[in-house]
Enzyme design. Structure first.
Site, mmCIF file in Angstrom:
data_model
loop_
_atom_site.group_PDB
_atom_site.id
_atom_site.type_symbol
_atom_site.label_atom_id
_atom_site.label_comp_id
_atom_site.label_asym_id
_atom_site.label_seq_id
_atom_site.Cartn_x
_atom_site.Cartn_y
_atom_site.Cartn_z
ATOM 1 N N LEU A 52 -10.003 95.601 -42.301
ATOM 2 C CA LEU A 52 -8.679 95.561 -41.680
ATOM 3 C C LEU A 52 -8.699 94.887 -40.312
ATOM 4 C CD1 LEU A 52 -7.395 99.172 -42.503
ATOM 5 C CD2 LEU A 52 -6.996 97.054 -43.785
ATOM 6 N N GLY A 53 -9.831 94.934 -39.628
ATOM 7 C CA GLY A 53 -9.932 94.335 -38.300
ATOM 8 C C GLY A 53 -11.357 94.406 -37.805
ATOM 9 N N ARG A 54 -11.648 93.663 -36.738
ATOM 10 C CA ARG A 54 -12.995 93.698 -36.179
ATOM 11 C C ARG A 54 -12.935 93.352 -34.695
ATOM 12 N NH1 ARG A 54 -15.997 88.144 -38.328
ATOM 13 N NH2 ARG A 54 -14.478 86.671 -37.450
ATOM 14 N N GLY A 55 -14.018 93.705 -33.991
ATOM 15 C CA GLY A 55 -14.085 93.431 -32.567
ATOM 16 C C GLY A 55 -15.505 93.529 -32.074
ATOM 17 N N SER A 56 -15.675 93.488 -30.761
ATOM 18 C CA SER A 56 -17.015 93.456 -30.178
ATOM 19 C C SER A 56 -17.763 94.763 -30.399
ATOM 20 C CB SER A 56 -16.923 93.164 -28.686
ATOM 21 O OG SER A 56 -16.201 94.189 -28.021
ATOM 22 N N ASP A 75 -2.014 100.578 -22.945
ATOM 23 C CA ASP A 75 -2.227 99.369 -23.758
ATOM 24 C C ASP A 75 -1.130 99.192 -24.799
ATOM 25 O OD1 ASP A 75 -3.588 97.031 -24.260
ATOM 26 O OD2 ASP A 75 -4.982 97.922 -25.691
#
Length: 436
Positions: free
Chosen positions: A97-101, A215
């Site tokens: 669904l999503g990715r990041g650091s 945020d």
């Protein structure tokens, strides 16, 4: 665009449009942990964080920590016994669904129930190498456990293995509000009023708990199967203890309040500034203060007035201007529960909103997601859903001298299991997407 934002910077996210960026359970006290090398010596220790005391960073600014009895310790107290700990092998990965650091988010199916969840994976090495990685992870885990609200994403389980932390969260099959905005370019005022009203109730709930969200943006607003808002990603959220001001320089730049950019003390009023930016963004297709470099964006936010297009109605124009007051004390909502919240609810843009029915989820959402197969994640970006599911091994070389999984006390007590009543009743009533 990303589904969940893993903030990889200690300060501002550098790019508003940046992409998010063995399964056996390990006993939390059974690690053989080594000390961090000097390169990671600035990391705040768990003992510094757990007592909720104020601490000063290198610049001498005060940081306010989540009040907790221990690292990630459940508020249920010492007598609380989880009904059944989970481990990675208990969930079948379906799609990304999503990715990041810090890691990624997967759609997963619980093997013994068939229920769908969003599984947020966080790489331990990435967390401890960031000066505020531990603090942000602790804050998110603690806040998610404490918060219970119809428009805030729920936490059901938390567990870990040797390399990663796992948060099992409510799955929002409707995808990001940002995706619907990108598809339509601009949203009608009645749609904007409905969703910002639901977000207003979510923010009020957080503020009453002493939590500053910090945020708010379309990427962090998901839609459930019925089309209601679910606020997600609490990695930058903060508990301002005893009404104390925050000072951390964090957020998404175009949505940051002036007092954050000017490194002044701030409180929950920064969230209402972000609400004004969000309303403008949803109505026009972009935030009001944009530029091709950080300095220019900062100058606009701290000095310029928003250039509101002619087609924005007088009601929408009025609430935008009231939320975007440079002086936080003059900002709509800044007065808190006594006056500020009523002033928001009574604004003319919300004149058609029955707030009691809204909080009970009795008002029909204006956007109903098209869901033919909940397991297909149809409303999420193909940029992520096409990615392979295989877990990338974490290499020692990737993090220099840091030994992976070498910091036991930092992650002690991370495990969490929601109460059986919450798991069953709440899930079946509000998140039975398989029957949608």
């Amino acid at each position: 665009m990303p589904v969940f934002m893993f903030d990889e910077h200690d300060n501002l996210n550098e790019n508003y449009n940046s992409h998010l960026s063995s399964d056996d359970e390990i006993a939390e006290e059974g690690y053989d942990f080594e000390e961090l090398e000097a390169s990671a010596s600035t990391i705040t220790s768990s003992s510094d964080l757990k007592d909720g005391k104020n601490a000063k960073d290198e610049k001498g600014t005060v940081e306010f920590k989540v009040a907790a009895h221990g690292d990630f310790i459940s508020s249920k107290g010492d007598n609380y016994v989880p009904s059944g700990k989970m481990r990675p092998a208990d969930f079948q990965p379906l799609t990304v669904l999503g990715r990041g650091s810090y890691g990624k988010v997967l759609l997963v199916k619980q093997k013994n129930t068939g229920r769908l969840f969003a599984q947020k994976q966080l790489k331990k090495a990435s967390i401890v190498l960031r000066a505020k990685g531990l603090e942000q992870t602790k804050n998110e885990r603690q806040i998610l456990e404490e918060v219970r609200h119809p428009f805030i994403c729920r936490l059901y389980y938390a567990f870990q293995d040797h390399d990663r932390l796992y948060l099992i969260l409510q799955y929002a099959p409707g995808g990001e509000l940002f995706s619907h905005l990108a598809e339509q370019r601009m949203l009608p005022e009645d749609v904007v009023a409905f969703y910002t009203a639901e977000l207003t109730l979510a923010l009020i709930h957080l503020h009453k708990l002493g939590i500053v969200y910090r945020d708010l943006k379309p990427e962090n607003c998901l839609l459930d199967a019925e089309g209601h808002i679910l606020l997600t990603d609490f990695g930058l959220s903060k508990v301002a203890e005893n009404g104390a001001d925050c000072r951390s320089f964090v957020g998404t730049e175009e949505y940051c309040a002036p007092e954050i950019l000017l490194e002044q003390p701030y409180d929950h009023a920064v969230d209402w500034w972000s609400m004004g930016i969000l309303i403008f963004d949803l109505l026009t297709g972009s935030p009001p203060f944009t530029a091709n470099n950080h300095k220019r964006i900062m100058e606009k936010i701290t000095r310029a007035k928003p250039n509101i297009p002619f087609y924005v109605t007088s009601d929408a124009r009025d609430i935008i201007n009231k939320f975007l007051k440079k002086n936080p004390k003059q900002r709509l909502g800044a007065d808190g529960p006594e006056k500020g919240y009523d002033a928001i609810k009574k604004h003319r843009i919300y004149r058609r909103i029955d707030w009691n029915k809204l909080e009970k989820r009795m008002l029909p959402p204006p956007i109903v997601p098209c869901i033919t197969n909940p397991e297909a994640a149809e409303n999420f970006s193909v940029e992520f859903t096409k990615l392979p599911l295989s877990t990338t091994p974490i290499l020692h070389e990737e993090f220099g001298n840091l030994t992976i999984g070498s910091h036991s006390s930092a992650f002690q007590g991370f495990t969490y299991v929601a109460s059986p009543n919450f798991l069953n009743c709440e899930f079946l009533s509000n998140n039975a997407v398989s029957n949608h």
